[in-house]
Design a protein around this motif. Structure first.
Motif, short mmCIF file in Angstrom:
data_model
loop_
_atom_site.label_atom_id
_atom_site.label_comp_id
_atom_site.label_asym_id
_atom_site.label_seq_id
_atom_site.Cartn_x
_atom_site.Cartn_y
_atom_site.Cartn_z
N GLN A 14 6.69 4.51 -5.82
CA GLN A 14 5.75 4.33 -4.73
C GLN A 14 5.13 2.94 -4.81
OE1 GLN A 14 2.78 7.43 -5.28
NE2 GLN A 14 1.38 5.98 -6.22
N ALA A 15 4.50 2.53 -3.71
CA ALA A 15 3.85 1.22 -3.67
C ALA A 15 2.64 1.21 -4.60
CB ALA A 15 3.44 0.90 -2.24
N PRO A 16 2.26 0.04 -5.13
CA PRO A 16 1.27 -0.02 -6.21
C PRO A 16 -0.19 0.02 -5.81
CG PRO A 16 2.19 -2.19 -5.79
CD PRO A 16 2.94 -1.24 -4.92
N VAL A 17 -0.52 -0.18 -4.53
CA VAL A 17 -1.93 -0.26 -4.12
C VAL A 17 -2.34 1.01 -3.39
CG1 VAL A 17 -3.63 -1.53 -2.73
CG2 VAL A 17 -1.82 -2.79 -3.93
N ASP A 21 3.29 5.71 4.10
CA ASP A 21 4.68 6.03 4.40
C ASP A 21 5.52 4.76 4.47
OD1 ASP A 21 4.05 8.69 4.50
OD2 ASP A 21 3.97 8.81 6.69
N MET A 22 4.99 3.73 5.15
CA MET A 22 5.73 2.48 5.30
C MET A 22 5.84 1.76 3.96
SD MET A 22 5.20 -0.51 8.16
CE MET A 22 3.82 -1.40 7.44
N GLY A 23 4.74 1.65 3.24
CA GLY A 23 4.76 0.95 1.96
C GLY A 23 5.63 1.64 0.93
N ASN A 24 5.59 2.96 0.89
CA ASN A 24 6.41 3.69 -0.06
C ASN A 24 7.89 3.61 0.29
OD1 ASN A 24 4.23 4.49 -1.62
ND2 ASN A 24 3.95 6.42 -0.53
N GLY A 25 8.17 3.53 1.59
CA GLY A 25 9.56 3.34 2.00
C GLY A 25 10.11 2.03 1.48
N GLY A 26 9.29 0.99 1.55
CA GLY A 26 9.70 -0.30 1.01
C GLY A 26 9.85 -0.26 -0.50
N ALA A 27 8.93 0.45 -1.15
CA ALA A 27 8.99 0.55 -2.61
C ALA A 27 10.29 1.21 -3.06
CB ALA A 27 7.78 1.33 -3.12
N LYS A 28 10.68 2.25 -2.38
CA LYS A 28 11.91 2.96 -2.75
C LYS A 28 13.14 2.09 -2.54
CE LYS A 28 9.91 7.51 -2.00
NZ LYS A 28 9.77 8.68 -1.10
N ALA A 29 13.07 1.20 -1.55
CA ALA A 29 14.19 0.28 -1.33
C ALA A 29 14.36 -0.67 -2.50
CB ALA A 29 13.96 -0.52 -0.04
N VAL A 73 0.82 -1.21 0.00
CA VAL A 73 0.00 0.00 0.00
C VAL A 73 0.85 1.27 0.00
CG1 VAL A 73 -1.95 1.14 1.12
CG2 VAL A 73 -1.67 -1.33 1.33
N ALA A 74 0.38 2.26 -0.70
CA ALA A 74 1.08 3.54 -0.83
C ALA A 74 0.90 4.39 0.42
CB ALA A 74 0.60 4.28 -2.07
#
Length: 254
Positions: free
Chosen positions: A205-208, A192-200, A189-190
């Motif tokens: 950004q996260a896709p959901v 703060d936590m999900g986008n942090g993972g996406a950037k890693a 999920v997009a």
């Protein structure tokens, strides 16, 4: 509180938890206790100002004192508890088992696993006495915790802590004949936590979207029963787009 459904949502000041609190609060005949480390956070202050059925409460993951105090406040204010959504969690490090610091495993297990145990132990008496006769304990888990549908995404601390929390869900189902205990993968999920993972992983950004995740999560919680829902690990929504993170089944193997 006859006719009301009383919810406790942890980690409710942002992300998925906030989305759940806001969506549920807009429904008729609901009372939402929004648990957060800082219940005076602006997001919760604003939500409570527009929804008088929202009550922010201090709740720190794995801290028995604050968990007990939050449940005592629910007992005093609402007199019952029908649905607990264990959403609070962290994903602060991405790396393989061989290089992830032990301190990261400890931090993730403290919040993501012990936090769920402490929450249930504090809530169980009031929750199991729910006048619905079928109280719900829902864990916001992750597809990264699945060993049956394992994918190598270098999330050893996060994935292992959530897998352990999934075990708690199965144990609660077996140990409590009336409790509806389930785990739900909310998607990547997009937040703060999900986008942090996406950037890693080199993504912007996260896709959901949060909205899609919330709708999917609530579709699993609403109307959940012991027979059809308890002791299961649900996907928020099926997806067969072919991406690494897509899961094309309604249920996920443990």
């Amino acid at each position: 509180m006859s006719g009301k459904t009383v919810y406790l949502i942890t980690g409710a000041n942002r992300g998925i938890g906030y989305g759940l609190a806001k969506t549920i609060a807009a429904r008729p005949n609901t009372i939402v206790f929004a648990g957060a480390r800082d219940p005076t956070a602006q997001s919760l202050t604003d939500l409570a100002a527009t929804h008088p059925n929202v009550h922010p409460v201090k709740l720190i993951a794995a801290d028995k004192e604050s968990n007990d105090a939050a449940i005592a406040e629910i007992q005093k204010t609402a007199g019952q508890l029908d649905v607990v959504i264990a959403n609070a969690g962290i994903a602060n490090h991405f790396g393989p088992v061989g290089t992830t610091p032990v301190s990261q495993f400890k931090d993730h297990w403290e919040v993501n696993t012990l936090g769920v145990i402490v929450l249930f132990q504090s809530a169980q008496e009031l929750l199991l006495a729910s006048p619905t006769g079928a109280p719900i304990f829902a864990l916001i888990s992750t597809g990264a915790a699945s060993m049956g549908q394992f994918y190598n995404a270098a999330m050893s601390a996060y994935g292992s802590s959530k897998a352990a929390a999934n075990f708690i869900v199965k144990a609660l189902d077996a140990e409590n004949p009336k409790l509806v205990s389930l785990a739900i993968h909310p998607g990547w999920v997009a937040t703060d936590m999900g986008n942090g993972g996406a950037k890693a992983f080199g993504m912007e950004q996260a896709p959901v979207t949060v909205e899609d995740s919330i709708n999917g999560v609530l579709s699993r919680i609403d109307g959940a029963t012991k027979e059809k829902s308890s002791g299961k690990f649900f996907n928020f929504a099926r997806s067969s787009a072919g991406n690494m993170w897509d899961i094309d089944t309604d249920e996920i193997s443990w």
